[in-house]
Design a protein around this motif. Sequence first.
Motif: not given
Length: 363
Positions: A55, A129, A132-133, A136-137, A262
């Motif tokens: 990241k 998380s 989720r990430n 999401n993408y 979230q």
Amino acid sequence: MYLNQISYSNFRCLEDGKIDLDRNFNLIYGKNGQGKTSFIEAVHFLATGKSFRTKKLRELFRYNRNRVIVFGKYTGKNNEENTMAIDVNEDRKDFYINRNKNKYIDYVGILNIISFIPEDIEIIIGNPSVRRNFFNYEISQARKDYLKSIVDFEKILKVRNRLIKEKKTGEEIYRIYNDRFIEEGVNIIVHRREFIRNISILLNLNYRKLFDEKSELKLKYECFLGETEKKSREELTEKFRELCIRKAERERFLGYSLIGPQKDDFVFELNGKNAKSFSSQGEKKSIIFSLKISEIDMLVKEKNEYPVFIMDDIASYFDEVRKKSILEYFVNKKIQCFITSTEDLNIKGKRFIVEKGKVKAYE
């Protein structure tokens, strides 16, 4: 859609280069530590604006350099050639389509890409998380309105948290942001619910076809609101609003939001058991690969176009039988692939050898 050419400057350990690519198979071959993964990372970065390894933007820069440029030529839906590029320095990223500067939200999804890398095992074993990430993408590649909801929701959440912390929940400004918080939250829930419902069917079919025809694989959406499958948008909104009221006192005490998408999670179940706890390493790898194949199917269904597929170190993942089955799958689908390997593969396409960061085609 597919990538015709990629060029890069100051990217990781790679020697600056411009590489012409094959429409179908591109094998990136070489010993470990030579730059194979960095090359497909450059392809991934060009398409997504993100690294699958870090990241921290600074880690993409070659030693002692302060700027990275990745440029590509790709063929679009109507067989026209276009260009895309990312120009990165230490404090910003600029995105270009056909040499015109674009916002990131407009850049994402221009060239869709699916990756299969060793770190993907975290999608199963990592914390919520990570999942989720990831989702999401993947949803954003196919649905621009979902990406917009995610971006807007994150901004709203920051303001809502600040207002809670500053004890301003009785003010009109909080009511306005709380209404937006609920509205965008429900948008996200509806998109996630539909996507997971559809991809779960494909996931089970692909797992059975590629790995074990007798198994049952499910992907479940665990929403913070509880069961959402049969609820209308209006019912979701009402339930969300009621939960906001119930949690308000506790949120004021803690100083941040306790509810919202979230907090969602996604669970893989193989034969009725949570894959995170009960599946073997081999089964986990097969689940993730089946997920990636299902992503391809979803993109074809929703956008009527095939993504680019990249796979890092295929030989370390699968035995010869499964490896052959996987390669045949891609040949039949006519998907542009980038595959790294420490051994040569018997495939028809273009081969590149990587030595000390230099990528060159070989026969």
